[in-house]
Write a protein that holds these residues in place. Sequence first.
Motif, PDB file in Angstrom:
ATOM      1  N   ALA A 172      15.121  -5.182   6.410  1.00 57.73           N
ATOM      2  CA  ALA A 172      14.164  -4.401   5.616  1.00 57.73           C
ATOM      3  C   ALA A 172      12.784  -5.032   5.757  1.00 57.73           C
ATOM      4  N   THR A 173      11.772  -4.199   5.941  1.00 59.57           N
ATOM      5  CA  THR A 173      10.412  -4.682   6.169  1.00 59.57           C
ATOM      6  C   THR A 173       9.443  -4.024   5.190  1.00 59.57           C
ATOM      7  N   ASN A 174       8.748  -4.882   4.415  1.00 52.67           N
ATOM      8  CA  ASN A 174       7.669  -4.431   3.518  1.00 52.67           C
ATOM      9  C   ASN A 174       8.090  -3.305   2.571  1.00 52.67           C
ATOM     10  N   ILE A 175       9.248  -3.470   1.969  1.00 53.44           N
ATOM     11  CA  ILE A 175       9.707  -2.484   0.992  1.00 53.44           C
ATOM     12  C   ILE A 175       8.959  -2.723  -0.323  1.00 53.44           C
ATOM     13  N   ASN A 176       8.432  -1.670  -0.910  1.00 46.97           N
ATOM     14  CA  ASN A 176       7.551  -1.808  -2.057  1.00 46.97           C
ATOM     15  C   ASN A 176       8.280  -2.124  -3.355  1.00 46.97           C
ATOM     16  N   TYR A 177       9.560  -1.764  -3.427  1.00 46.34           N
ATOM     17  CA  TYR A 177      10.309  -2.026  -4.648  1.00 46.34           C
ATOM     18  C   TYR A 177      11.626  -2.693  -4.265  1.00 46.34           C
ATOM     19  N   SER A 178      12.543  -2.778  -5.161  1.00 46.47           N
ATOM     20  CA  SER A 178      13.711  -3.640  -5.037  1.00 46.47           C
ATOM     21  C   SER A 178      14.628  -3.259  -3.869  1.00 46.47           C
ATOM     22  N   VAL A 179      14.948  -4.290  -3.078  1.00 50.06           N
ATOM     23  CA  VAL A 179      15.962  -4.168  -2.039  1.00 50.06           C
ATOM     24  C   VAL A 179      17.273  -4.701  -2.605  1.00 50.06           C
ATOM     25  N   VAL A 180      18.346  -3.941  -2.428  1.00 52.30           N
ATOM     26  CA  VAL A 180      19.660  -4.351  -2.929  1.00 52.30           C
ATOM     27  C   VAL A 180      20.653  -4.360  -1.770  1.00 52.30           C
ATOM     28  N   VAL A 181      21.281  -5.528  -1.563  1.00 53.76           N
ATOM     29  CA  VAL A 181      22.388  -5.640  -0.614  1.00 53.76           C
ATOM     30  C   VAL A 181      23.508  -6.355  -1.358  1.00 53.76           C
ATOM     31  N   ARG A 182      24.640  -5.674  -1.550  1.00 54.38           N
ATOM     32  CA  ARG A 182      25.699  -6.300  -2.327  1.00 54.38           C
ATOM     33  C   ARG A 182      27.066  -5.765  -1.903  1.00 54.38           C
ATOM     34  N   ASP A 183      28.087  -6.553  -2.261  1.00 50.01           N
ATOM     35  CA  ASP A 183      29.483  -6.167  -2.022  1.00 50.01           C
ATOM     36  C   ASP A 183      29.730  -5.849  -0.544  1.00 50.01           C
ATOM     37  N   ILE A 184      29.381  -6.842   0.298  1.00 44.52           N
ATOM     38  CA  ILE A 184      29.535  -6.702   1.737  1.00 44.52           C
ATOM     39  C   ILE A 184      30.424  -7.838   2.241  1.00 44.52           C
ATOM     40  N   PHE A 185      31.411  -7.516   3.057  1.00 45.63           N
ATOM     41  CA  PHE A 185      32.229  -8.540   3.711  1.00 45.63           C
ATOM     42  C   PHE A 185      32.132  -8.341   5.217  1.00 45.63           C
ATOM     43  N   CYS A 186      31.624  -9.376   5.907  1.00 49.78           N
ATOM     44  CA  CYS A 186      31.411  -9.293   7.349  1.00 49.78           C
ATOM     45  C   CYS A 186      32.354 -10.222   8.090  1.00 49.78           C
ATOM     46  N   HIS A 187      32.860  -9.741   9.205  1.00 48.17           N
ATOM     47  CA  HIS A 187      33.682 -10.555  10.097  1.00 48.17           C
ATOM     48  C   HIS A 187      33.069 -10.495  11.487  1.00 48.17           C
ATOM     49  N   SER A 188      32.732 -11.683  12.037  1.00 48.34           N
ATOM     50  CA  SER A 188      32.183 -11.790  13.391  1.00 48.34           C
ATOM     51  C   SER A 188      30.846 -11.077  13.541  1.00 48.34           C
ATOM     52  N   VAL A 189      29.995 -11.185  12.517  1.00 48.61           N
ATOM     53  CA  VAL A 189      28.645 -10.630  12.572  1.00 48.61           C
ATOM     54  C   VAL A 189      27.663 -11.807  12.601  1.00 48.61           C
ATOM     55  N   PRO A 190      26.992 -12.086  13.738  1.00 51.90           N
ATOM     56  CA  PRO A 190      26.136 -13.270  13.843  1.00 51.90           C
ATOM     57  C   PRO A 190      24.993 -13.306  12.841  1.00 51.90           C
ATOM     58  N   ASN A 191      24.324 -12.177  12.591  1.00 52.51           N
ATOM     59  CA  ASN A 191      23.193 -12.099  11.658  1.00 52.51           C
ATOM     60  C   ASN A 191      23.497 -11.015  10.633  1.00 52.51           C
ATOM     61  N   VAL A 192      23.298 -11.325   9.357  1.00 57.29           N
ATOM     62  CA  VAL A 192      23.726 -10.372   8.333  1.00 57.29           C
ATOM     63  C   VAL A 192      22.550  -9.717   7.624  1.00 57.29           C
ATOM     64  N   ILE A 193      21.637 -10.489   7.063  1.00 60.88           N
ATOM     65  CA  ILE A 193      20.521  -9.925   6.277  1.00 60.88           C
ATOM     66  C   ILE A 193      19.214 -10.546   6.732  1.00 60.88           C
ATOM     67  N   HIS A 194      18.200  -9.700   6.933  1.00 58.59           N
ATOM     68  CA  HIS A 194      16.867 -10.169   7.306  1.00 58.59           C
ATOM     69  C   HIS A 194      15.844  -9.343   6.530  1.00 58.59           C
ATOM     70  N   LEU A 195      15.143 -10.013   5.599  1.00 62.98           N
ATOM     71  CA  LEU A 195      14.079  -9.357   4.844  1.00 62.98           C
ATOM     72  C   LEU A 195      12.731  -9.879   5.328  1.00 62.98           C
ATOM     73  N   VAL A 196      11.806  -8.944   5.623  1.00 65.41           N
ATOM     74  CA  VAL A 196      10.490  -9.300   6.143  1.00 65.41           C
ATOM     75  C   VAL A 196       9.428  -8.634   5.285  1.00 65.41           C
ATOM     76  N   GLY A 197       8.362  -9.374   4.978  1.00 63.36           N
ATOM     77  CA  GLY A 197       7.281  -8.788   4.197  1.00 63.36           C
ATOM     78  C   GLY A 197       7.564  -8.863   2.710  1.00 63.36           C
ATOM     79  N   SER A 198       6.989  -7.961   1.948  1.00 61.92           N
ATOM     80  CA  SER A 198       7.005  -8.081   0.485  1.00 61.92           C
ATOM     81  C   SER A 198       8.408  -7.979  -0.101  1.00 61.92           C
ATOM     82  N   CYS A 199       9.116  -6.871   0.118  1.00 63.45           N
ATOM     83  CA  CYS A 199      10.481  -6.691  -0.388  1.00 63.45           C
ATOM     84  C   CYS A 199      10.601  -7.189  -1.831  1.00 63.45           C
ATOM     85  N   PHE A 200       9.778  -6.681  -2.692  1.00 61.67           N
ATOM     86  CA  PHE A 200       9.605  -7.166  -4.056  1.00 61.67           C
ATOM     87  C   PHE A 200      10.890  -7.010  -4.882  1.00 61.67           C
TER      88      PHE A 200
END
Length: 476
Positions: free
Chosen positions: A98-126
């Motif tokens: 997510a990049t420069n999101i003006n309001y709340s970013v929500v990432v929850r209840d995630i189960f990953c198997h064999s995923v090298p990169n999971v979450i990347h927030l860039v910019g404000s993401c208030f």
Amino acid sequence: DYSGANAATVIQAAINNLSGPGSIYLDSAGTFTITSKITAEDGQCIFSNGALLDVSGLNDTVFEFSAQRSGNNQQLTGIWGFKVQGNIENSDLLLFKATNINYSVVVRDIFCHSVPNVIHLVGSCFMSHIENVHSLYSESGTFIKLEKANEACGPNGTQITNCSAEPQITPYPEYSLYVKDAGSIKVDGFYTEGVFDTGCYFENSSFTLTNSKFSGNSYFVVKNVDSAAITKSIFNTCKISIQGTNEVIKISDNLRLRHSNSSCITVEASSTTTVLDIANNNFETASGQTAITIVNGTTVISCLDISHNVFRSEEAPDQAGTAIMHGGGTPSINNAKLIANTFEYLTGTYIVYLPATQVSATNNIFKNVTATSYILLIGSGQTKRTSDNIFVSISGTLMDYRGLNCSAETFSGDGSTTSFSFAHGLAATPTHVEITPTSADAAANFYWSANGTNIIINYLTAPPAGTNNVKFTWRA
């Protein structure tokens, strides 16, 4: 629900039909194969109640969100409720960006198997929330990465709660958590099990970390922070490395700080920290290692407070490791306090080596420790105050200068010996000594004398013969 070759095309079409804020629900009974990137915008959500995303054929970002509207639209943005199957060979695979999101970013209840990169927030993401996200069997990459280029979120910054990363395979991922220029971060319940090249990295951000566990031969880097609090956590073979220019760092109430082949905490060379508060922690050191190392160089600490900690060998009751070591050279610590710590089952050239401009070392207990030089070395020529330090079952010179020390002594009388002597460990002859008999046979008429090495108790009449019957405590 969709079970075609590439569900991304159907999901993307549904998102495009939203024409603004809204949500897409994926049926929890479905398996969705995704082989191309899905793009969305602020105010849009993609969620499920346990659907499986098969992204093993994708070597790109799965969900990428970007800002399309100005102002604060107060609509949630994010994903939640998925199981994700990736491919460890696809090093560019990233679940969510997510990049420069003006309001709340929500990432929850995630189960990953064999995923090298999971979450990347860039910019404000208030006011972002990352909760209950777990990653298993990842290779290379970064679990959670926050880069918010000079965005000061204040008290409403990102919250990371109940997340875990367990790589368990080589080559190891670079970071479990990477935070840079990210304003205010609160981490509660972050767990790693396995080895990372670097581990956790916080730079130019203020953060609190509680109720977390870091295992694996890695680093927890704190660099250029205004405020950092690391509390109520476990560091098992994970070193806290303090770098750069920092204001206030507090490391307190941690259940375990242990490392088998490095220091538990290292203040690196060329770093500057205004306040470093290390309190109420349990340290365990291995043979040849040190709990706290302050590396020589241009390192500067204005105020260092080490209090109410327990420093202990991980091999206790065998002696191993030492407690606090300054790198030597010209002292770079302006004001140091060493108060009410317990040091036991340790060994080394020194147990504590802490030269500073001003030092206060009081109410510390040294028990079952061995030093080839001094037990407590805090230099010469500076302003110092020591009192009520207790030394029990030790081997080595107590201190390097005149101070106020105390201990207990036990002798066996033979009915004829009238003088009993013991080393006071001070660098000069004490001018004031308090002797308190603690056995009946020791409670006779006596006077004391002293020289540069020993204190001598002289009885007018020899105590009676006995085994360990002449006991007393002393302060000098």
